[in-house]
Design a protein around this motif. Structure first.
Motif, PDB file in Angstrom:
ATOM      1  N   ARG A 158      -0.779   3.690   1.448  1.00 14.09           N
ATOM      2  CA  ARG A 158      -1.113   4.580   0.072  1.00 14.09           C
ATOM      3  C   ARG A 158      -1.609   3.489  -0.704  1.00 14.09           C
ATOM      4  O   ARG A 158      -1.299   2.429  -0.926  1.00 14.09           O
ATOM      5  CB  ARG A 158       0.291   5.161  -0.517  1.00 14.09           C
ATOM      6  CG  ARG A 158      -0.176   6.198  -1.772  1.00 14.09           C
ATOM      7  CD  ARG A 158       1.253   6.790  -1.928  1.00 14.09           C
ATOM      8  NE  ARG A 158       0.843   7.795  -3.016  1.00 14.09           N
ATOM      9  CZ  ARG A 158       0.972   7.431  -4.394  1.00 14.09           C
ATOM     10  NH1 ARG A 158       1.340   6.261  -4.788  1.00 14.09           N
ATOM     11  NH2 ARG A 158       0.587   8.373  -5.334  1.00 14.09           N
ATOM     12  N   ASP A 188      -3.106   3.329  -4.966  1.00 16.64           N
ATOM     13  CA  ASP A 188      -2.959   3.975  -6.024  1.00 16.64           C
ATOM     14  C   ASP A 188      -3.452   3.143  -7.364  1.00 16.64           C
ATOM     15  O   ASP A 188      -2.848   2.080  -7.698  1.00 16.64           O
ATOM     16  CB  ASP A 188      -1.564   4.693  -6.245  1.00 16.64           C
ATOM     17  CG  ASP A 188      -1.704   5.661  -7.778  1.00 16.64           C
ATOM     18  OD1 ASP A 188      -2.707   5.847  -8.058  1.00 16.64           O
ATOM     19  OD2 ASP A 188      -0.432   5.670  -8.034  1.00 16.64           O
ATOM     20  N   ARG A 189      -4.616   3.282  -7.956  1.00 18.12           N
ATOM     21  CA  ARG A 189      -4.944   2.356  -9.237  1.00 18.12           C
ATOM     22  C   ARG A 189      -4.510   1.021  -9.008  1.00 18.12           C
ATOM     23  O   ARG A 189      -3.816   0.355  -9.952  1.00 18.12           O
ATOM     24  CB  ARG A 189      -4.145   2.982 -10.390  1.00 18.12           C
ATOM     25  CG  ARG A 189      -4.548   4.599 -10.540  1.00 18.12           C
ATOM     26  CD  ARG A 189      -3.603   5.057 -11.701  1.00 18.12           C
ATOM     27  NE  ARG A 189      -4.167   6.432 -11.868  1.00 18.12           N
ATOM     28  CZ  ARG A 189      -3.404   7.207 -12.963  1.00 18.12           C
ATOM     29  NH1 ARG A 189      -2.441   6.756 -13.610  1.00 18.12           N
ATOM     30  NH2 ARG A 189      -3.704   8.601 -12.827  1.00 18.12           N
ATOM     31  N   CYS A 227      -1.154  -1.040  -3.838  1.00 21.32           N
ATOM     32  CA  CYS A 227      -1.096  -0.418  -2.553  1.00 21.32           C
ATOM     33  C   CYS A 227       0.352  -0.610  -2.062  1.00 21.32           C
ATOM     34  O   CYS A 227       0.966  -1.498  -2.448  1.00 21.32           O
ATOM     35  CB  CYS A 227      -2.069  -0.766  -1.659  1.00 21.32           C
ATOM     36  SG  CYS A 227      -1.922  -2.572  -1.197  1.00 21.32           S
ATOM     37  N   THR A 254      -2.697  15.073  -2.712  1.00 17.76           N
ATOM     38  CA  THR A 254      -3.600  14.533  -3.956  1.00 17.76           C
ATOM     39  C   THR A 254      -4.001  13.084  -3.414  1.00 17.76           C
ATOM     40  O   THR A 254      -4.840  12.413  -3.961  1.00 17.76           O
ATOM     41  CB  THR A 254      -2.936  14.496  -5.238  1.00 17.76           C
ATOM     42  OG1 THR A 254      -1.542  13.965  -4.937  1.00 17.76           O
ATOM     43  CG2 THR A 254      -2.709  16.025  -5.625  1.00 17.76           C
ATOM     44  N   THR A 255      -3.389  12.296  -2.537  1.00 14.82           N
ATOM     45  CA  THR A 255      -3.310  11.171  -2.139  1.00 14.82           C
ATOM     46  C   THR A 255      -3.542  10.852  -0.617  1.00 14.82           C
ATOM     47  O   THR A 255      -3.143  11.838  -0.026  1.00 14.82           O
ATOM     48  CB  THR A 255      -2.521   9.881  -2.700  1.00 14.82           C
ATOM     49  OG1 THR A 255      -1.271  10.424  -2.298  1.00 14.82           O
ATOM     50  CG2 THR A 255      -2.482  10.066  -4.203  1.00 14.82           C
ATOM     51  N   ASN A 295      -2.235   9.518   2.672  1.00 11.27           N
ATOM     52  CA  ASN A 295      -0.978   9.033   3.003  1.00 11.27           C
ATOM     53  C   ASN A 295      -0.829   8.700   4.510  1.00 11.27           C
ATOM     54  O   ASN A 295      -1.323   9.540   5.241  1.00 11.27           O
ATOM     55  CB  ASN A 295       0.203  10.057   2.673  1.00 11.27           C
ATOM     56  CG  ASN A 295       0.313  10.342   1.183  1.00 11.27           C
ATOM     57  OD1 ASN A 295       0.801   9.469   0.277  1.00 11.27           O
ATOM     58  ND2 ASN A 295       0.009  11.457   0.941  1.00 11.27           N
TER      59      ASN A 295
END
Length: 380
Positions: free
Chosen positions: A52, A54-55, A58, A256-257, A259
């Motif tokens: 994953r 995210d911003r 990881c 939404t992400t 995975n």
């Protein structure tokens, strides 16, 4: 260890890497990855797979468990080289604060689409994928052109596409279902087309066997039943599921992400958010693969640069005339080629020049045709 200092090799680090390699086998680690990682292992770094992103952070699964790593060292300006779900990375060993992903191993495959922004940048959706599972809902009318678009991206990625027609329980008539499958098979030469009902489990075993070998990315529009399908493959309700609208079969993004999840029957699944826009990104060979029968017909055209529009001796147009090639397929082929050419031209000066030259040629032909129609005279 200080996060900015180099990591020295040591027997303990080497043995840790070996243990990690064995533990990562269920996620796809093999001898080729081991060889690609060897220089990083000599520095005391650990191999891991990104599950994953995210911003700027990881989640990475290593032999010691899942760790959170900063991507500052592996975030280049090129959007196609940023860390993505499915990547294999070299991360700092335990005890580093903060902990960084220091390098990304060269990708074997990459699933890329163009963004919806006016800059038309590429966006990587998943890396190191063996199968691209395209989920298509049978709850609504089939959009064959959209399936062809997904297939072009899948072929271009280097992965093997698989089309899964979900919600098959909503088509109880076997003859109707067989007709729908045939339509998709005609639009997907060389691609397995499976029917699945996650509700009653029909067809799930066949798909499970397909994805058991390697890494699969699950893609499709919102409302295609991807999350439900992912839960069926996982054998438990891991992904959130929401009802779709009865009118058009669409739904909100339940994922939404991106995975990455290990499947109980073997293999790895990358679930992605529903894609509303599916823009091509330098997918010329992928388009050719989707429309392989057209390119086979084109080999018999009189002119090697035949555009299959009005040229004499065009074998493709002849195939349309005889019914050997559906006209819808040719229109879809033309549309995707035009779109892909525009995308490539944004970064290819030579192609831009060729397109401008083609426009001028067609403009001159149109002008000549108008003059001929007027008898060669010009209005005053």
């Amino acid at each position: 260890m200080n996060s900015s200092s180099s990591v020295s090799a040591s027997p303990s680090a080497s043995s840790a890497s070996s243990r990690s390699s064995h533990a990562l086998a269920p996620l796809g680690w093999d001898e080729e990855w081991e060889a690609a990682f060897s220089s990083y292992g000599a520095q005391g770094l650990l191999p891991g797979r990104v599950v994953r992103v995210d911003r700027g952070q990881c989640d990475v699964v290593t032999g010691d468990g899942t760790v959170r790593a900063d991507t500052a060292f592996v975030t280049p300006h090129d959007p196609l080289r940023v860390v993505c779900t499915g990547d294999w990375v070299a991360v700092d060993p335990a005890g580093s604060t903060p902990r960084y992903a220091r390098a990304c191993l060269p990708r074997r495959t990459a699933f890329v689409r163009s963004t919806s922004s006016k800059r038309s940048e590429g966006q990587i959706l998943a890396a190191n994928v063996d199968h691209a599972v395209i989920a298509v809902s049978l709850a609504v009318e089939l959009d064959l052109a959209r399936i062809e678009r997904f297939l072009a991206l899948a072929w271009e990625s280097g992965a093997q596409p698989v089309v899964v027609l979900t919600k098959a329980d909503l088509v109880p008539d076997p003859a109707t279902l067989a007709h729908l499958v045939h339509d998709v098979e005609t639009s997907a030469p060389g691609v397995p087309v499976l029917t699945v009902s996650a509700r009653d489990g029909a067809g799930v075993d066949v798909l499970t066997a397909v994805v058991a070998g390697g890494t699969s990315v699950l893609i499709g529009q919102s409302g295609a039943g991807k999350s439900t399908l992912a839960n069926a493959l996982l054998g438990e309700d891991v992904m959130d599921v929401r009802a779709t609208r009865d009118v058009d079969g669409k739904g909100r993004h339940t994922t939404t992400t991106r995975n990455l999840l290990a499947l109980p029957g073997g293999g790895v699944l990358i679930d992605t958010p529903g894609l509303r826009g599916v823009g091509l990104w330098d997918a010329g060979s992928g388009v050719g693969q989707v429309f392989s029968e057209i390119e086979e017909f084109a080999e018999d055209c009189r002119f090697h640069d035949c555009a299959h529009e009005s040229e004499p001796g065009c074998a493709v147009l002849e195939a349309v005339g005889t019914g050997a090639l559906p006209e819808r397929r040719l229109e879809s082929y033309r549309k995707l080629l035009r779109e892909n050419r525009r995308i490539v031209a944004k970064t290819d000066a030579r192609l831009r020049a060729e397109i401008r030259k083609d426009w001028k040629r067609k403009g001159a032909m149109g002008k000549a045709a108008m003059e001929a129609k007027r008898g060669g005279g010009r209005p005053f």
